[in-house]
Design an enzyme around this catalytic site. Sequence first.
Site, PDB file in Angstrom:
ATOM      1  N   ASP A   1      76.009  45.541  -8.609  1.00  0.00           N
ATOM      2  CA  ASP A   1      74.809  45.494  -9.444  1.00  0.00           C
ATOM      3  C   ASP A   1      73.602  45.692  -8.529  1.00  0.00           C
ATOM      4  O   ASP A   1      73.294  44.832  -7.701  1.00  0.00           O
ATOM      5  CB  ASP A   1      74.716  44.156 -10.179  1.00  0.00           C
TER       6      ASP A   1
ATOM      7  N   ARG B   1      70.452  46.166  -9.490  1.00  0.00           N
ATOM      8  CA  ARG B   1      69.186  45.946 -10.200  1.00  0.00           C
ATOM      9  C   ARG B   1      68.349  44.847  -9.555  1.00  0.00           C
ATOM     10  O   ARG B   1      68.850  43.983  -8.855  1.00  0.00           O
ATOM     11  CB  ARG B   1      69.465  45.569 -11.656  1.00  0.00           C
TER      12      ARG B   1
END
Length: 332
Positions: free
Chosen positions: A248, A250
């Site tokens: 991930d 982000r």
Amino acid sequence: MASKDIVHPQPERRHGSETHEFTMPLLSPTLTPSHIPSQTPQIPPEVPAEVRDRLPLPETLPVVKCMARARIPTTQGPEIFLHLYENNVDNKEHLAIVFGEDVRSKTLYQKRPNETQQDRMTRGAYVGRLFPGRTEADYDSESNLRLNFDENGQLIRDPSTTCSGEPILARIHSECYTGETAWSARCDCGEQFDEAGRLMGEAGHGCIVYLRQEGRGIGLGEKLKAYNLQDLGADTVQANLMLRHPADARSFSLATAILLDLGLNEIKLLTNNPDKIAAVEGRNREVKVVERVPMVPLAWRSENGIKSKEIEGYLSAKIERMGHLLEKPLKI
């Protein structure tokens, strides 16, 4: 007080292969309630300091500035107010999809040099509703609402004109072209987006912070490559790692800054992701998540929703590899 200028940096590619496990004594109910829960809220526990230290939380938040706001009537009934943001960490235009006219952006409503009331109405810095012949942004003659400002031109958050009551629903949603536009059954992003809007419309207030972080931050092209790797047998986490990306990639600090700009210091967060609670609150807990509202897939609680072997594998990887707070339904 003059607002800060937004300086756009050049984009920087991030690589990594580390995934982390974090368990919390908190499980989703079997069903997502059809209305806003009030009797048995999912109270998130204090996030341990070591978790905040492990997550890449910046010491200072990005600078965000709301450039425009417009009322959007929707096909589902409730109106939304779409806010467009610039920032100083990337070159993308991020969004806040706001339910409730009285949720107001500090940077949008800040008085600007030499602007007219027409200028303010054009960019969306008005109170009440626009109508033909209206001449003042700061006063709505039909509702008799008036905005007030301090000596620095900053909006005074008056409860009669600005939402300042109970914490409202919020969702931090990352862009997903395949799930929201291309009818993909590989993920539940579009379904979660629609469900968040339904709950917020029912509640009368809410905010979806829409971040331009396609493919959990790796971009659409890399995401399509990851899909091919999944068809070859990898799960969603393995595929990202095989492409030399984090599971991930982000960052949610922009969402924290946007929530603060909207005056949403306390929220009820729609999420199954425990890391997102800590990430949205920020290193110094600038935003406080007072309740977690689970997002249970529609297919797990009705005959509707997305049904495919791809979505089952995707959800399993989120639970087993990324620690999402969901319990798989029993198969009898």
